[in-house]
Design an enzyme around this catalytic site. Structure first.
Site, PDB file in Angstrom:
ATOM      1  N   LYS A 115       0.823  -1.212   0.000  1.00 37.02           N
ATOM      2  CA  LYS A 115       0.000   0.000   0.000  1.00 37.02           C
ATOM      3  C   LYS A 115       0.857   1.262   0.000  1.00 37.02           C
ATOM      4  O   LYS A 115       0.458   2.285  -0.561  1.00 37.02           O
ATOM      5  CB  LYS A 115      -0.956  -0.003   1.196  1.00 37.02           C
ATOM      6  CG  LYS A 115      -2.104  -0.994   1.036  1.00 37.02           C
ATOM      7  CD  LYS A 115      -3.254  -0.674   1.967  1.00 37.02           C
ATOM      8  CE  LYS A 115      -4.463  -1.545   1.657  1.00 37.02           C
ATOM      9  NZ  LYS A 115      -5.628  -1.202   2.491  1.00 37.02           N
ATOM     10  N   LYS A 197      -4.859 -10.679  -7.197  1.00 37.59           N
ATOM     11  CA  LYS A 197      -6.176 -10.797  -6.575  1.00 37.59           C
ATOM     12  C   LYS A 197      -7.159  -9.803  -7.198  1.00 37.59           C
ATOM     13  O   LYS A 197      -6.789  -8.674  -7.522  1.00 37.59           O
ATOM     14  CB  LYS A 197      -6.036 -10.523  -5.073  1.00 37.59           C
ATOM     15  CG  LYS A 197      -7.325 -10.589  -4.281  1.00 37.59           C
ATOM     16  CD  LYS A 197      -7.069 -10.241  -2.825  1.00 37.59           C
ATOM     17  CE  LYS A 197      -8.351 -10.150  -2.029  1.00 37.59           C
ATOM     18  NZ  LYS A 197      -8.105  -9.743  -0.632  1.00 37.59           N
ATOM     19  N   LYS A 200     -10.939  -3.984  -5.895  1.00 34.57           N
ATOM     20  CA  LYS A 200     -11.678  -2.784  -6.298  1.00 34.57           C
ATOM     21  C   LYS A 200     -10.758  -1.703  -6.840  1.00 34.57           C
ATOM     22  O   LYS A 200     -11.201  -0.779  -7.515  1.00 34.57           O
ATOM     23  CB  LYS A 200     -12.490  -2.265  -5.114  1.00 34.57           C
ATOM     24  CG  LYS A 200     -11.684  -1.825  -3.928  1.00 34.57           C
ATOM     25  CD  LYS A 200     -12.546  -1.525  -2.705  1.00 34.57           C
ATOM     26  CE  LYS A 200     -13.023  -2.769  -2.042  1.00 34.57           C
ATOM     27  NZ  LYS A 200     -13.779  -2.533  -0.785  1.00 34.57           N
TER      28      LYS A 200
END
Length: 332
Positions: A115, A197, A200
Site C-alpha cells: 500500500k 487478486k 476494487k
C-alpha cells in the site's frame, strides 16, 4: 458447550467485488448458519480511512455495505452486525496494544509495503498501524476464528503474537485467534491479470466484477477475461491461472467442487467455460441484487440495524477493554 466466536470485517470502500462476495461474505452466511458459532461482523470504516476518502462517498458506501451484507444473508438477529467507528473501544485498545507491538514487526508487513507503493503520497501512521487495529478488532471479542483470505493471514499471525505477548505478561486475557480459510473461492483473481487478486483498485475495470454490475456487464467482462495457452481445461493455477480462476468462480457460483467442474468440461473449449461461468455468476447474484434494492429503499431501517449492532458489540468490547486496563494498571 461454549460456542466458537467468529469475527470478520469488510471495508465499506468502493465496491463489493465478486471476490469479496465469494471469498468472504457468502462464507459468513454459511458460518452464521452453524449453530456452534457466535458471529460478529463489522464494517471496518476506521481501516478504510488509511487511504484518503471523500467524506460523503464514505457515508453513502457505509449505508450501501450494510444493505449488501443484509442482502447476502447476514441476519442481525442471529449475528452482531455493526460499524467499527461506532464502538470507541476499538481505537482505545489499538493504542494500548501499540505499546506491546514492535516497530520491526510492522515494517515487515507485506500489505504495508504494497500500500505504501500504491499510495506513496500518503504513507500515514494509520497505514502502518493497520495490523494493530485489526488485532484490536479481533481480540476485543475474544474471537476464536477469523475468516480471511490468504493475503490476510500475516495479519492474523501478528494478532496471535500480540495476544500471546500480552497474556505472557499479564496472565490469560485474550483468546489467541486462528485464521479460517475457505477451500473454494478463498482467493478470486483479476479477470485481466489472473496472477493478482481481484481488487476494487484494479486499474483495468474489466478485471473486476462488482456484485452490483448488470447481467450484461458481467457477461462482457467474463467473455473478455484472460485465458491461457493450450486448449485443455484443467485446474493448474501456476501454469493456467486464467482458466483456473474461471473454474474457481464457476465452482463457487454453482456450489460444486473445482474437480467436478473440470470433469464437466472435458473436451470443451474455453468459450464454453466463459459462457457457463457468466451465466452462473448472473444467476447467483440475481436474488442478491433484488434484496439489496429492497434494503436500500429503507435507509432508516439500515441505520436502526447499525444502532442495535453498536449496542450489542459495545457490551462485549467494553468488558474486554476494562479487563485490559485493570491488568495494565490503569484506573478503571
Amino acid at each position: 458447550m461454549k460456542k466458537r466466536v467468529i469475527y470478520s470485517a469488510i471495508q465499506p470502500s468502493g465496491m463489493m467485488t465478486l471476490g469479496n462476495y465469494i471469498g468472504a461474505v457468502s462464507n459468513w452466511r454459511d458460518i452464521q448458519a452453524d449453530g456452534a458459532n457466535d458471529c460478529i461482523f463489522a464494517l471496518a470504516d476506521l481501516h478504510t480511512i488509511t487511504v484518503r476518502q471523500d467524506p460523503e462517498k464514505l457515508r453513502r458506501n457505509s449505508v450501501s455495505f450494510l444493505a449488501l451484507l443484509l442482502a447476502a444473508g447476514i441476519d442481525p438477529k442471529r449475528s452482531v452486525l455493526y460499524v467499527q467507528s461506532h464502538v470507541h473501544e476499538h481505537a482505545e485498545l489499538c493504542w494500548l496494544l501499540n505499546c506491546y507491538t514492535y516497530v520491526g514487526e510492522m515494517n515487515r508487513m507485506t500489505q504495508f509495503k504494497d500500500k505504501s507503493a500504491k499510495h506513496s503520497d500518503n504513507i500515514n501512521m494509520g497505514l502502518m498501524d493497520y495490523p494493530v487495529l485489526m488485532a484490536a478488532d479481533i481480540l476485543l471479542y475474544k474471537s476464536d476464528q477469523v475468516p480471511v483470505g490468504v493475503d490476510q493471514m500475516q495479519h492474523i499471525e501478528i494478532a496471535r503474537d500480540i495476544a500471546e505477548r500480552f497474556n505472557n505478561i499479564y496472565g490469560e486475557t485474550f483468546v489467541v485467534p486462528e485464521g479460517r480459510l475457505t477451500k473454494t473461492g478463498a482467493k478470486i483473481m483479476s479477470l485481466q491479470d489472473p496472477t493478482s487478486k481481484m481488487s476494487k483498485s484494479d486499474p483495468n475495470p474489466n478485471g473486476v466484477i462488482s456484485v452490483l454490475d448488470s447481467a450484461d456487464d458481467i457477461a462482457r467482462k467474463i467473455k473478455r477475461s484472460v485465458t491461457d495457452s493450450g486448449l485443455e481445461i484443467v485446474f493448474d493455477p501456476e501454469n493456467k491461472p486464467g482458466v483456473s480462476n474461471l473454474l474457481t468462480i464457476l465452482a463457487s457460483a454453482e456450489g460444486k467442487t473445482v474437480e467436478e467442474e473440470v470433469k464437466a468440461f472435458e473436451g470443451k473449449m474455453y468459450g464454453h467455460l466463459k459462457v457457463a461461468c457468466a451465466e452462473a455468476v448472473v444467476e447467483m447474484l440475481r436474488p442478491f441484487r433484488e434484496k439489496y434494492d429492497a434494503y436500500m429503499s429503507d435507509e432508516a431501517g439500515l441505520l436502526a440495524v447499525a444502532a442495535d449492532g453498536r449496542e450489542r458489540a459495545q457490551a462485549i468490547a467494553a468488558k474486554t477493554l476494562a479487563d485490559v486496563k485493570r491488568k495494565i494498571g490503569l484506573l478503571v
